[in-house]
Design a protein around this motif. Structure first.
Motif, PDB file in Angstrom:
ATOM      1  N   PHE B  87       0.824  -1.194  -0.088  1.00 45.17           N
ATOM      2  CA  PHE B  87      -0.094   0.006   0.121  1.00 45.17           C
ATOM      3  C   PHE B  87       0.919   1.242  -0.020  1.00 45.17           C
ATOM      4  CE2 PHE B  87      -2.911  -3.177   2.065  1.00 45.17           C
ATOM      5  CZ  PHE B  87      -3.602  -3.000   1.142  1.00 45.17           C
ATOM      6  N   THR B 102      -5.915  -8.711  -3.857  1.00 45.53           N
ATOM      7  CA  THR B 102      -6.043  -7.540  -2.478  1.00 45.53           C
ATOM      8  C   THR B 102      -7.640  -7.440  -2.258  1.00 45.53           C
ATOM      9  OG1 THR B 102      -4.040  -6.052  -3.311  1.00 45.53           O
ATOM     10  CG2 THR B 102      -5.613  -5.407  -1.350  1.00 45.53           C
ATOM     11  N   ARG B 108      -8.986  -0.668   4.482  1.00 49.15           N
ATOM     12  CA  ARG B 108      -8.130  -0.242   3.344  1.00 49.15           C
ATOM     13  C   ARG B 108      -8.586   0.771   2.556  1.00 49.15           C
ATOM     14  NH1 ARG B 108      -6.420  -6.633   2.097  1.00 49.15           N
ATOM     15  NH2 ARG B 108      -5.035  -6.798   3.464  1.00 49.15           N
ATOM     16  N   LEU B 112      -6.216   4.503   3.986  1.00 49.90           N
ATOM     17  CA  LEU B 112      -4.916   4.175   3.505  1.00 49.90           C
ATOM     18  C   LEU B 112      -4.750   5.098   2.191  1.00 49.90           C
ATOM     19  CD1 LEU B 112      -4.529   0.340   3.588  1.00 49.90           C
ATOM     20  CD2 LEU B 112      -3.603   2.087   5.330  1.00 49.90           C
TER      21      LEU B 112
END
Lengths: 446, 339
Positions: B87, B102, B108, B112
């Motif tokens: 990431f 992923t 996420r 992120l």
């Protein structure tokens, strides 16, 4: 008056008793001297036999040598024997990574150049060994960089590569003249021109002109050659491992010396900066430093600047290695008795003269085992770069077991990789022992 | 302390929207190369061959995007990155897209600085057991020894599942799949758990695959799909619609083999997809007929599936009756219409 003194002539030695010489006696003395010893010997032999026969059976006698997929190996011998074809197909990748196959010769030539560069160091009659060694460290990387990387070279890079080439030519010119004529290349040139009696200034000028001429020729040569670019993303395998550890090793020794001297310096700023650097990098695991440099460095850089991933890993390894090297060298410096410093001072030597001519030569000698130990450690530590996705030897071995045709093949690749590591580390270790013997560094022999 | 401070700074920087976010497509076009991040080699999704070429389901998404932009599927540079740094590598613009199985999760997607585009494969965690153990359901694994990868959601899902069903288990963990598989094959654990696609792939490489069965239970949702940096919606659209285009193509019966004939089709849906009618490409910043290139050079969704992970590949995950079948055939692979 004659003397009839008899000269004493000893009788020839009698042969040793039959039970204390020869193979049988050696075996009895060392392996079967009493019952516990005999039992230990038998046990040891049994263990060695079991392990060796298991390994040999797996690696040689039951192994499959030709197959197209791992499935064929499994059908043939199950898991009783190794499946070598997978490793064989990938072997080139283990050595060169994903480097384009038609460009691999550049890596070979690059390393050959390094070996050739170092050859004069082993020729006994060559005297400028320090200069040659230094040039290999300082100039060879420029030459190698173009062989390995290729692509567009600007004016500056062309100059640097030409500098590398010039270094190579001069090293061999020196080696030749020193071997054949017992004088340096410069002296030989001046003799050949018949200017041996000219004044010093003139001679220097001639030498400089000669170097310049070689450099210009080298520039022309470099300019006319062009290699296609191979981005570092395609570098891998043993080649990458050697590049990272090679740069780490060549950088860490001088950097470590400077840091160690800095830490022992009387100047407070230099001493504390060196101490901070050493302690900071020594207190953090290499893997953390690699992660830091890999993922966080770009965040601190101005947007858009791209720092190569390999470069980041190399910088991290270099800084880490020099912090460790600094402490090893500081240990060596401390082993030099104070009297040596005082004697040098009383002779009127300056700090740098004391360091370079009195202290370091003695310190480096006693530190050879520790320094080489550190090099070997560094060489093996480079496997950690596989964690950030560089395809070093270790990661390349893992990739074999993820190839659809060879899925699950992982013991065989790791076996081969261990052998490769063993060969390199053992060679380094043997070389260091040879060097110690040559310099007779052991305290007890002096 | 220093490390904590630096880590904090880095996390703060991660959350901030990068300033270079807006012009990914322009950057890629100027560079002439799409930087596509995949994982460490994994069969079926991003497999590495000994000649250095990458192939697989996720790799073909990168090739599809490259075909859409350049009309050439091979203007891609693959970056193989471990899951630990995937990431950050995307967030700090080393790669343009991340296409490496992923799992799309809320954290996420929201914390992120990343955007999930869409799902190209629905996976789920399952269990593999020896056929002769007599176990036919995960609920019979109470008190068993389970082999599981460390540091993945797999490990957490396993604990969740056993706790929810009031069962106990002893985990055997390792971070290397091969070591786990060796342990499992050596009888070191009763079951081996991982995503079902991974289990199927591993089983295909067992000495005797038939002696092991996949249990029917799926204990987690693993929607996998490509990810881009947050803040560049135009780029996210392009990646998303290339995949939607591949799915639509399969639904409309357009494949790499018949795309040339289909280009002149009078079916308005096909005409819009292939750009002879309307101009969807313009909104995405590529030429109107971009889907012709994508389909011709890479393929439609069904072709990718059958080529890389379908029943006839070594991985061998049949598609019928699973979530990854088209919605018209009982699955949930569904793309919004191309209009």
């Amino acid at each position: 008056m004659t003397s009839d003194l008899q000269t004493f002539v000893p009788r020839p030695d009698r042969p040793p008793p039959a039970d204390s010489a020869g193979v049988a006696a050696w075996i009895r003395k060392n392996l079967f001297s009493d019952i516990p010893n005999a039992l230990m010997t038998l046990l040891g032999a049994y263990i060695a036999f079991t392990v060796l026969s298991a390994v040999l059976n797996w690696a040689l006698f039951n192994a499959v040598w030709s197959a197209d997929t791992r499935r064929e190996c499994l059908d043939a011998v199950g898991r009783a024997g190794a499946c070598w074809p997978g490793v064989a197909i990938w072997f080139e990748n283990l050595i060169y990574g994903l480097y384009p196959k038609d460009q691999v010769w550049r890596i070979n030539v690059g390393f050959l150049a390094l070996i050739l560069w170092m050859v004069p160091l082993w020729i006994p009659r060559v005297t400028s060994k320090i200069g040659i060694g230094l040039s290999a460290v300082m100039l060879y990387p420029f030459l190698a960089s173009y062989f390995f990387l290729g692509g567009d070279k600007g004016v500056v890079w062309t100059g640097l590569i030409a500098l590398g080439l010039t270094g190579f030519v001069i090293v061999w010119a020196t080696a030749l003249t020193e071997t054949l004529q017992a004088k340096t290349a410069g002296a030989w040139l001046i003799d050949a021109l018949g200017r041996a009696n000219a004044e010093e200034k003139m001679q220097t000028r001639i030498r400089l002109l000669a170097v310049l001429a070689i450099f210009l020729l080298a520039c022309l040569a470099v300019w006319s050659v062009s290699f296609t670019e191979v981005r570092t993303r395609f570098w891998g395998g043993l080649f990458l491992t050697l590049v990272i550890s090679g740069i780490g090793i060549t950088f860490s020794l001088p950097a470590g010396i400077m840091l160690a001297l800095g830490r022992r310096s009387n100047m407070p700023v230099i001493a504390s900066l060196s101490t901070i650097f050493i302690e900071l990098f020594r207190s953090v695991p290499l893997i953390t430093i690699l992660f830091m440099f890999n993922t966080m460095l770009p965040l601190f850089m101005p947007a858009g600047t791209e720092v190569n991933q390999l470069l980041r890993a190399i910088v991290a390894v270099c800084l880490f290695a020099s912090a460790y090297m600094a402490e090893i060298i500081r240990g060596g410096l401390q082993a030099i008795p104070n009297g040596q410093y005082e004697a040098a001072h009383s002779l009127g030597l300056t700090y740098w003269q004391t360091t370079s001519q009195v202290v370091l030569p003695q310190a480096l000698k006693i530190m050879i085992p520790a320094i080489v130990g550190n090099f070997i450690g560094l060489f093996k530590d480079t496997t950690l770069v596989s964690i950030i996705g560089l395809f070093d030897l270790m990661n390349m071995a893992r990739a074999i077991g993820e190839d659809t045709n060879w899925l699950g093949l992982f013991i065989e690749p790791f076996f081969v990789v261990s052998l490769i590591y063993f060969v390199f580390c053992f060679a380094m270790s043997s070389y260091s022992i040879g060097l110690e013997k040559k310099l007779a560094t052991g305290r007890d022999t002096g | 302390m220093k490390r904590i401070l630096l880590t904090g700074a880095a996390l703060a920087a991660l959350n901030a929207t990068p300033v270079f976010a807006q012009e990914t497509l322009a950057t890629v076009e100027e560079r002439g190369i799409l930087n596509c991040q995949v994982g460490l080699p994994t069969p079926g999704f991003y497999a590495l061959a000994e000649d250095g070429t990458w192939s697989g389901m996720d790799v073909d998404l990168c090739r599809g995007v490259s075909a859409a932009i350049f009309g050439d599927p091979d203007k891609v540079e693959y970056q193989s990155v471990t899951s630990a740094v995937r990431f950050t590598a995307l967030a700090n613009a080393e790669s343009d897209m991340l296409s490496r199985t992923t799992t799309w999760t809320a954290v996420r997607d929201t914390q992120l600085g990343l955007d999930f585009t869409t799902v190209n494969f629905y996976d789920g965690q399952g269990f593999l057991v020896p056929a002769d153990s007599g176990i036919t359901s995960a609920l019979e694994l109470d008190g068993g020894v389970i082999c599981v990868l460390t540091g993945t959601t797999t490990e957490l899902n396993l604990a969740d599942y056993f706790r929810a069903n009031e069962m106990s288990f002893t985990p055997v963990t390792n971070e290397n799949v091969n070591v786990l598989v060796e342990t499992y094959l050596g009888g070191g654990c009763d079951a081996y758990t991982n995503d079902k696609s991974g289990l199927a792939a591993r089983r295909s490489a067992f000495p005797s695959p038939d002696e092991h069965i996949l249990l029917p239970e799926t204990v987690s949702k693993e929607p996998l799909g490509p990810v881009v940096r947050q803040g560049d919606d135009a780029w996210a659209n392009l990646v998303r619609w290339v995949i939607f285009g591949m799915i639509n193509a399969e639904e409309l019966g357009v494949s790499s083999e018949n795309v040339d004939e289909m280009a002149t089709s009078t079916d308005p849906n096909i005409a819009r997809l292939l750009g002879s009618e309307g101009n969807i490409g313009e909104g995405l910043g590529v030429k109107p007929t971009f889907m012709i290139d994508v389909i011709k050079m890479v393929g439609n969704y069904g072709e990718l599936y059958e080529k890389h992970i379908g029943a006839n590949t070594p991985i061998g995950i049949p598609r019928e009756g699973t979530l990854n079948a088209l919605w018209t055939e009982g699955g949930i692979i569904y793309a919004p219409p191309f209009r």
